[in-house]
Design a protein around this motif. Structure first.
Motif, PDB file in Angstrom:
ATOM      1  N   THR A 129       0.836  -1.202   0.000  1.00 34.43           N
ATOM      2  CA  THR A 129       0.000   0.000   0.000  1.00 34.43           C
ATOM      3  C   THR A 129       0.870   1.252   0.000  1.00 34.43           C
ATOM      4  O   THR A 129       2.067   1.210   0.304  1.00 34.43           O
ATOM      5  CB  THR A 129      -0.921   0.044   1.236  1.00 34.43           C
ATOM      6  OG1 THR A 129      -0.108   0.148   2.412  1.00 34.43           O
ATOM      7  CG2 THR A 129      -1.802  -1.183   1.297  1.00 34.43           C
TER       8      THR A 129
ATOM      9  N   LYS B 254      -5.251   5.693   1.813  1.00 29.34           N
ATOM     10  CA  LYS B 254      -4.382   4.584   1.445  1.00 29.34           C
ATOM     11  C   LYS B 254      -4.639   4.235  -0.014  1.00 29.34           C
ATOM     12  O   LYS B 254      -5.789   4.104  -0.430  1.00 29.34           O
ATOM     13  CB  LYS B 254      -4.657   3.356   2.328  1.00 29.34           C
ATOM     14  CG  LYS B 254      -4.142   3.467   3.749  1.00 29.34           C
ATOM     15  CD  LYS B 254      -4.319   2.145   4.494  1.00 29.34           C
ATOM     16  CE  LYS B 254      -3.789   2.243   5.927  1.00 29.34           C
ATOM     17  NZ  LYS B 254      -3.916   0.950   6.648  1.00 29.34           N
TER      18      LYS B 254
ATOM     19  N   ARG C 293      -4.168   1.561  -3.032  1.00 28.75           N
ATOM     20  CA  ARG C 293      -3.947   0.128  -3.250  1.00 28.75           C
ATOM     21  C   ARG C 293      -3.954  -0.157  -4.746  1.00 28.75           C
ATOM     22  O   ARG C 293      -4.858   0.266  -5.453  1.00 28.75           O
ATOM     23  CB  ARG C 293      -5.029  -0.696  -2.544  1.00 28.75           C
ATOM     24  CG  ARG C 293      -4.982  -0.599  -1.027  1.00 28.75           C
ATOM     25  CD  ARG C 293      -6.102  -1.409  -0.383  1.00 28.75           C
ATOM     26  NE  ARG C 293      -5.943  -1.488   1.066  1.00 28.75           N
ATOM     27  CZ  ARG C 293      -6.386  -0.582   1.921  1.00 28.75           C
ATOM     28  NH1 ARG C 293      -7.007   0.500   1.449  1.00 28.75           N
ATOM     29  NH2 ARG C 293      -6.202  -0.723   3.222  1.00 28.75           N
TER      30      ARG C 293
END
Length: 1139
Positions: free
Chosen positions: A910, A924, A926
């Motif tokens: 991540t 975050k 991803r």
């Protein structure tokens, strides 16, 4: 004080400031309390002059006036207290506590007790709330941000933070007016009076018995204009001339009459747009030039922008430059009048076929080879002129017909033909707008390459929309349009909502020119009756009303630096004018000569480099030097131009797009432009296909040939390389006969002196190298970086310890920057502490170290498998730690605009966007499947590029933090990457392309399309792998290190090897074969200096010999077998594109 006294104080403050009575200025500000000089206050806070800070504040507020004032004084005294503690001046701190801070105890006793307890601590940073306190300089800067907010919110400072918008030397001007007025009232006024004093009324003695007219019958009084602020044009004390009854206001002066305009502080220079040192010049007002008196100063209006269409309505063109474009940086000659032919783009470098007649064009403000085109049939085209590739072709179509007005729907039913009147990029290149000949404006979002998306469709005007531009009043992105309905409208660029409507023209509005000077945003507009008007964003009407030369189709534009105003216009009779305006007087400053007596269309023009003007007239492109009214030169492009071609410079002035009569576009280039196109030339050519076309197309452009050859660089034989280059150029058939090329090729083949050889360095005497010494070397150097100032090297070893080498400033090294000539010192603070990262129980060799340095070199963010630590670079102290594993950080990157925002790549794949100040993860990201190995920001593109151990590249938008696109690296056949294989990314200086480094290859990618533009791959599986690589500071070279300790230096423009440094040139003879560079760092300002971090813990700095000055000679675009490549060099192949 009375209002008059307040105005007099402002006049006196301006006078004192202009006369450099600085101390007196600030004393009067304090004593009068009329104007709070924020700049002076900031300077005193930065300098820590706390007594003066409080003394100055006391002229405006006291501690107990209100809660804002109390907070202001508390913050100042708290900072003074903390600084005393930080210097361990305990007695001074106690004195501040008792005398300055105790007054706040009655309001918050607990806070006062907590402040008192700081005296008992060895370091007040042990207090949790003060743990992030940095050094004194940064702490003052942070406090000042808070103070400014408090002052601006404090009602006691209302109307005291802005200085009135006064013209330069206003007090002197008023006194001069008074003297002239007294002289006009004399009984016997003299032609040239001698006024010697201000202390008595002036009078002229009797002169030859003549009697002056009485004041009641004075022609001056009879002709005094009634408009506020208008004065007759008085000389110093010269004879008085009657003035017209209607005196238009100067172009600059109207700004100062607006109550909305404010001034931030007392200024040494003028308060208005322009500097006027002669008080009488301030009073001078322009008059509309009479057509029958060409000898007057106001002969014609001058301009520097694009004249537009060949008919008044429904035609397009290049009217104004993108608003708020930054000034172009370029190297000028010592004299502006020294004309260098190479400065002008006059060589045809590209020929493009649009398919319909281009009416308006605009180059991307950042990507210098991306060109927008709008045509006479409503088509819009997007070209990459470097690739000769049309990325987009769209025909006109209403996106939502049902949402359009009935007049527009009716118009489209009656006559569906639509043309583009104007097409233009936004200043950041993220949007572009299209103005059509019927009602409508369409705005697209641009995501790079051929990715454009619908953004806004606005039913803007009744009739044609004649112009469109972008502006940012009050930092709000806006779209400005004008049209046949005689209106100018301003729209919100985000929502499409209408913000302003400006009415006042009596004819269709032909063009607009939004601009700003200092904090003043305004719009010039021109109409088909020749009227020029100016507007502020306030709905209070036009500020000026002038007649443009030609009285018909006129466009206006500023030079790139915003300092000079030009206009270009054509009359109904075909007379064309380019003029420069004197903004302070609203008069024509100079008129440029060289137009055809009767132009065959509306002349278009453009400006570039703050130096040149260009216009399309009489089937020619004509050029002028801005400082010379005579025609500089012209080009005819072999008769392919229409009578009045459209034209447009790119931002740097290296390329010029010109429309041709066969529905095409010619791209003209100067020497820099040709180099730029070669850089972007990245398509390989099919030799077998183009060879057959050579017979049919014997026309070859040598410039195109060179660019094509630069891109196709895989051939191994000189003749093959040169033949393919000629054939590739022939396929683009531009402007030179093949027979002209052959002799040059034959001469080069016969002249052995022109054979290029790779520069190979194998001895210590062939380069300058310096091994940096330390007393604790034992661990591998895993990360290495120069400080941004270039005076130090920071290394992070695998044992989590940082090493900092600083170069001394002395006689041998006057700059104090890193050099191999002077050894640096391994630096440690007086405390002797080491900068050591937090670690875990895992094997340190398995941990992935990472760090990032702040732009001011004050802080370093670092991790070695444990928590992330923020270190003070001066004291080596840990300011804070955060994000304990798991997951562990594996890469760190500061946001380019905000050091409080960092992107953190993690070993769980991540990417965390973290705000240090509030200790919070914003989001975050991803998209990777293995740990993150590289991060790089591009501020102009608003993207973050990431790379991972999974061999994947991802591009993320930084506005909303979403993934835009991704791609996997192409691993060469026969190569299996190791399990811990890193992929690194680094942006090119242009912030559009980025370098990708993998153990099997180095590659150049374009961020918008995520396409591989250039690649160098290891040809043989047995070849030593690449350990690291980096751009030089100017992005012209690539330094690559290999596992056999070889360093190869590539030309970044074509990925050809130009220098090879063997390990024997910088390593001792008896060193182990397991010693090699793990990391390469390039100096931030010396393009030929780099440093290596080795597996044995050593750091080496390398530079070429002073006699050489650079690492070898760049390989020619046509080297083939003539080049000498040692067999021991890492074997690789350079290709122009990998898909």
């Amino acid at each position: 004080m009375s209002s008059l006294s307040r105005e007099l104080v402002f006049l006196i403050l301006q006078f004192l400031d202009e006369e450099k009575f600085k101390d007196t200025v600030h004393k009067l500000e304090h004593e009068s309390g009329f104007f709070f000089n924020m700049k002076y206050f900031e300077d005193e806070v930065h300098n820590g002059n706390w007594d003066e800070v409080e003394r100055y504040l006391s002229g405006f507020t006291k501690v107990d006036d209100n809660r804002y004032s109390m907070k202001i004084f508390f913050e100042i005294r708290k900072q003074k207290y903390l600084e005393a503690l930080d210097k361990h001046e305990r007695s001074k701190a106690v004195d501040i506590l008792v005398k300055d801070l105790k007054v706040f105890a009655s309001f918050n006793e607990d806070l006062f007790k907590e402040i008192t307890q700081l005296l008992t601590m060895e370091n007040f940073r042990e207090n949790e709330q003060l743990s992030k306190y940095g050094d004194t300089k940064s702490a003052r800067a942070i406090m000042l941000v808070e103070l400014k907010k408090l002052i601006e919110a404090n009602p006691l400072f209302r109307d005291k933070l802005q200085f009135p918008n006064l013209k330069s030397s206003r007090l002197r001007t008023l006194i001069n007016q008074s003297l002239n007025w007294q002289h006009q009232l004399c009984k016997n006024p003299r032609p040239n009076p001698d006024i010697k004093t201000l202390f008595v009324d002036h009078s002229c003695g009797q002169q030859n018995g003549a009697r002056a007219p009485s004041p009641a019958n004075s022609p001056l009084l009879g002709s005094m204009p009634k408009a506020a602020g208008a004065f007759p044009p008085l000389g110093a004390h010269g004879p008085f001339q009657p003035t017209p009854a209607s005196v238009p206001m100067p172009l600059a002066a109207w700004m100062s009459n607006s109550p909305a305009v404010t001034h931030p502080a007392v200024s040494v220079g003028p308060m208005g747009f322009t500097t006027t040192t002669n008080p009488s010049a301030i009073l001078k007002h322009p008059r509309t030039p009479p057509s029958n008196n060409p000898a007057m100063d106001y002969t014609s209006g001058d301009s520097d922008h694009i004249s537009k269409r060949s008919r008044p309505i429904g035609v397009s063109d290049e009217m104004n430059l993108p608003v708020n474009v930054l000034p172009v940086a370029f190297t000028q000659n010592s004299s502006q009048n020294m004309y260098n032919p190479d400065d002008l783009p006059k060589t045809v470098a590209r020929s493009l076929n649009q398919g319909s007649t281009p009416r308006s064009m605009d180059f991307h403000p950042i990507q210098q080879t991306i060109l927008l085109v709008g045509t006479n049939v409503g088509d819009i085209g997007l070209w990459d002129v470097g690739l000769r590739e049309r990325l987009i072709l769209k025909s006109f179509k209403v996106w939502e017909l049902g949402a359009c007005s009935m007049p527009l729907q009716t118009s489209l039913v009656k006559d569906p033909d639509v043309s583009v009147n104007r097409i233009i990029w936004s200043p950041d290149g993220n949007l572009f707008g299209v103005a059509y000949s019927k009602h409508i404006v369409q705005v697209y979002s641009y995501y790079g390459g051929n990715d454009i998306r619908h953004h806004l469709e606005i039913d803007a005007h009744v009739g044609g929309v004649n112009d469109i531009a972008f502006s940012t009043p009050n930092k709000q992105p806006c779209i400005v349009t004008c049209g046949d309905d005689k209106m100018i409208k301003v729209w919100d660029a985000t929502t499409g909502g209408k913000l302003y409507t400006f009415e006042g023209h009596d004819a269709p509005v032909y063009s607009i020119c939004p601009h700003h000077k200092e904090n003043i945003q305004f719009i010039f507009s021109t109409a088909l009756d020749g009227k020029i008007k100016a507007w502020l964003y306030d709905n209070l009407g036009s500020r000026v009303d002038y007649d443009a030369p030609g009285h018909w189709c006129t466009t206006m534009a500023y030079s790139a630096d915003g300092a000079r105003l030009f206009s270009c216009g054509t009359s109904k009779e075909g007379e064309s004018h380019i003029v420069e305006w004197n903004e302070s007087e609203g008069a024509v400053k100079r008129t440029y000569q060289g137009f055809r007596k009767r132009s065959l269309g509306v002349v278009q023009f453009d400006t570039t480099r703050n130096r040149f003007l260009a216009a399309g007239d009489d089937f020619l492109i004509k050029f002028w030097d801005m400082d010379n009214t005579n025609l500089l030169t012209s080009v005819d492009l072999d008769g392919c131009l229409p009578a009045s071609p459209s034209l447009r410079f790119n931002k740097e002035g290296t390329l010029l797009a010109v429309s041709t009569h066969d529905n095409g576009i010619k791209i003209l280039a100067n020497a820099d432009g040709l180099r730029l196109l070669r850089t972007f030339e990245n398509r390989t050519f099919d030799v077998s296909r183009t060879a057959s076309e050579t017979v049919m197309k014997p026309i070859v452009n040598p410039l195109t040939a060179a660019a094509a050859t630069n891109a196709a660089s895989v051939s191994s034989a000189a003749t093959t390389d040169r033949t393919s280059a000629v054939v590739a150029a022939a396929a683009n058939g531009d402007a030179r006969n093949l027979a002209d090329v052959k002799p040059r090729l034959n001469d080069e083949l016969l002249d052995k002196s022109k054979i290029w050889k790779l520069t190979e360095i194998g001895e210590p005497t062939q380069c300058r190298s310096l091994r940096l010494m330390d007393n604790m070397r034992s661990s591998k150097i895993r990360r290495l970086i120069y400080t941004n100032s270039g005076v130090a090297l920071l290394a992070l070893a695998s044992n989590a310890i940082h090493l900092l080498w600083k170069w001394p400033r002395n006689e041998k090294n006057s700059s104090g920057k890193a050099t191999t000539s002077v050894p640096p010192q391994l630096w440690q603070p007086p405390s002797g502490i080491l900068m050591t990262n937090d670690t875990t129980d895992t094997n340190q060799e398995e941990a992935v170290p990472c760090f990032a340095l702040s732009k001011n070199d004050s802080y370093v963010m670092s991790a070695s498998g444990g928590k992330i630590s923020l270190f003070n670079m001066m004291t080596f102290k840990v300011m804070t730690t955060f994000m304990p594993p798991p997951p562990a950080a594996t890469f760190l990157a500061f946001h380019p605009q905000d050091n409080n925002i960092i992107a953190i790549g993690m070993d769980d794949s991540t990417i965390q966007i973290y705000n240090v100040r509030v200790d919070e993860v914003k989001t975050k990201l991803r998209g990777h499947s293995k740990r993150i190995t590289g991060l790089a920001f591009s501020h102009p593109l608003n993207v973050l590029v990431s790379s991972g151990a999974d061999g994947q590249l991802c591009v993320w938008g930084t506005d909303v933090w979403e993934k835009l696109r991704s791609r996997f690296l192409q691993i060469p056949p026969g190569r299996t990457p190791t399990a811990v294989s890193d992929t690194r990314v680094q942006f090119h200086q242009d912030q559009i392309h980025f370098l990708v480094v993998h153990e099997t290859q180095i590659a150049m990618y374009e961020a918008n399309k995520l396409e591989c533009m250039r690649q160098w791959v290891l040809r043989e599986a047995s070849s030593p792998a690449i350990s690291h690589a980096s751009f030089s500071c100017d992005s012209q070279l690539i330094y690559a290190s290999f596992l056999d300790a070889t360093v190869c230096i590539f030309s970044a423009s074509n990925f050809r090897l130009q220098c090879r440094i063997n390990s024997t040139a910088y390593l001792p003879a008896n060193i182990s074969s397991n010693v090699y560079p793990l990391v390469v760092a390039a100096h931030p300002s010396e393009p030929n200096q780099f440093a290596l971090g080795l597996t044995d813990g050593a750091v080496h700095v390398l530079e070429p010999l002073e006699s050489e000055g650079k690492w070898g000679v760049p390989p020619p675009t046509e080297n083939g077998s003539s080049s000498s490549l040692p067999s021991s060099a890492p074997t690789g192949i350079s290709v122009s594109e990998q898909r």
